[in-house]
Motif scaffolding. Structure first.
Motif, short mmCIF file in Angstrom:
data_model
loop_
_atom_site.label_atom_id
_atom_site.label_comp_id
_atom_site.label_asym_id
_atom_site.label_seq_id
_atom_site.Cartn_x
_atom_site.Cartn_y
_atom_site.Cartn_z
N VAL A 24 8.44 35.02 57.61
CA VAL A 24 7.53 35.82 56.05
C VAL A 24 8.71 35.75 55.43
O VAL A 24 9.67 36.42 55.26
CB VAL A 24 7.60 37.62 56.72
CG1 VAL A 24 6.60 38.22 55.93
CG2 VAL A 24 6.29 37.82 57.67
N GLY A 25 7.96 35.38 53.64
CA GLY A 25 8.48 35.54 52.96
C GLY A 25 8.80 34.15 52.16
O GLY A 25 9.34 33.93 51.13
N MET A 26 8.60 33.18 52.91
CA MET A 26 9.29 32.00 52.87
C MET A 26 8.46 31.47 51.90
O MET A 26 8.48 30.93 50.84
CB MET A 26 9.25 31.21 53.92
CG MET A 26 10.13 31.63 55.10
SD MET A 26 11.27 30.93 54.38
CE MET A 26 12.58 30.31 56.32
N GLY A 27 6.57 31.52 51.88
CA GLY A 27 6.15 30.92 51.13
C GLY A 27 6.19 31.56 49.28
O GLY A 27 6.71 30.72 48.69
N ILE A 28 6.99 32.71 49.07
CA ILE A 28 7.50 32.77 47.97
C ILE A 28 8.49 32.28 47.92
O ILE A 28 8.38 31.80 45.74
CB ILE A 28 7.12 34.46 47.26
CG1 ILE A 28 7.82 34.52 46.67
CG2 ILE A 28 8.98 35.14 48.37
CD1 ILE A 28 6.40 35.16 45.23
N GLU A 29 9.47 32.16 48.13
CA GLU A 29 10.33 31.20 48.38
C GLU A 29 10.15 29.59 47.44
O GLU A 29 10.25 29.06 46.94
CB GLU A 29 11.31 30.96 49.29
CG GLU A 29 12.03 32.29 49.44
CD GLU A 29 13.06 32.26 51.11
OE1 GLU A 29 13.06 31.04 51.65
OE2 GLU A 29 13.08 33.13 51.25
N ASP A 30 9.44 29.18 48.35
CA ASP A 30 7.83 27.61 47.88
C ASP A 30 7.67 27.29 46.73
O ASP A 30 8.50 26.26 45.50
CB ASP A 30 7.58 26.65 48.80
CG ASP A 30 7.53 26.84 50.42
OD1 ASP A 30 9.22 26.94 50.63
OD2 ASP A 30 7.13 27.16 51.24
N ILE A 31 7.63 28.97 46.14
CA ILE A 31 6.26 29.32 45.09
C ILE A 31 7.47 29.47 43.81
O ILE A 31 7.55 28.63 42.88
CB ILE A 31 5.75 30.42 44.93
CG1 ILE A 31 4.60 30.12 45.92
CG2 ILE A 31 5.52 30.79 43.24
CD1 ILE A 31 3.41 31.05 45.69
N ALA A 32 8.99 29.91 44.22
CA ALA A 32 10.23 29.87 43.89
C ALA A 32 10.12 29.26 42.33
O ALA A 32 10.77 28.06 42.35
CB ALA A 32 11.02 31.13 43.49
N VAL A 33 10.23 27.88 43.73
CA VAL A 33 11.46 26.48 43.53
C VAL A 33 10.86 25.97 42.92
O VAL A 33 10.75 24.84 42.27
CB VAL A 33 11.87 25.89 45.34
CG1 VAL A 33 11.96 24.77 45.03
CG2 VAL A 33 12.93 26.48 45.77
N ALA A 34 9.12 25.41 43.43
CA ALA A 34 8.01 24.40 42.89
C ALA A 34 8.15 24.93 41.13
O ALA A 34 7.63 24.58 40.49
CB ALA A 34 6.62 25.00 43.29
#
Length: 73
Positions: free
Chosen positions: A38-48
């Motif tokens: 949970v929460g990994m998706g937001i990390e992907d968005i931040a990196v993108a």
């Protein structure tokens, strides 16, 4: 947990504790290690976003059309 196979009191460690050497890995099959993505998706968005901003700054990259018009707008 939802299926009732274990609860918080039966957890040996969280994955972060293993990775950070706070606990060793499992020593038997009764020890359970917990990982929640949970929460990994937001990390992907931040990196993108950082990659996107860097490409804009360097004037590189190619714009892609992933759909004609988004259905959610």
């Amino acid at each position: 947990m939802e299926e009732g196979e274990f609860d918080e009191t039966s957890l040996y460690a969280e994955l972060g504790e293993i990775v950070n050497n706070k606990k060793v890995g499992r020593e038997n099959n009764r020890e359970k290690i917990y990982f929640s993505s949970v929460g990994m998706g937001i990390e992907d968005i931040a990196v993108a976003k950082r990659i996107y901003d860097s490409a804009i700054k360097q004037n590189i990259g190619k714009q892609l059309s992933l759909w004609g018009s988004p259905i959610f707008v």
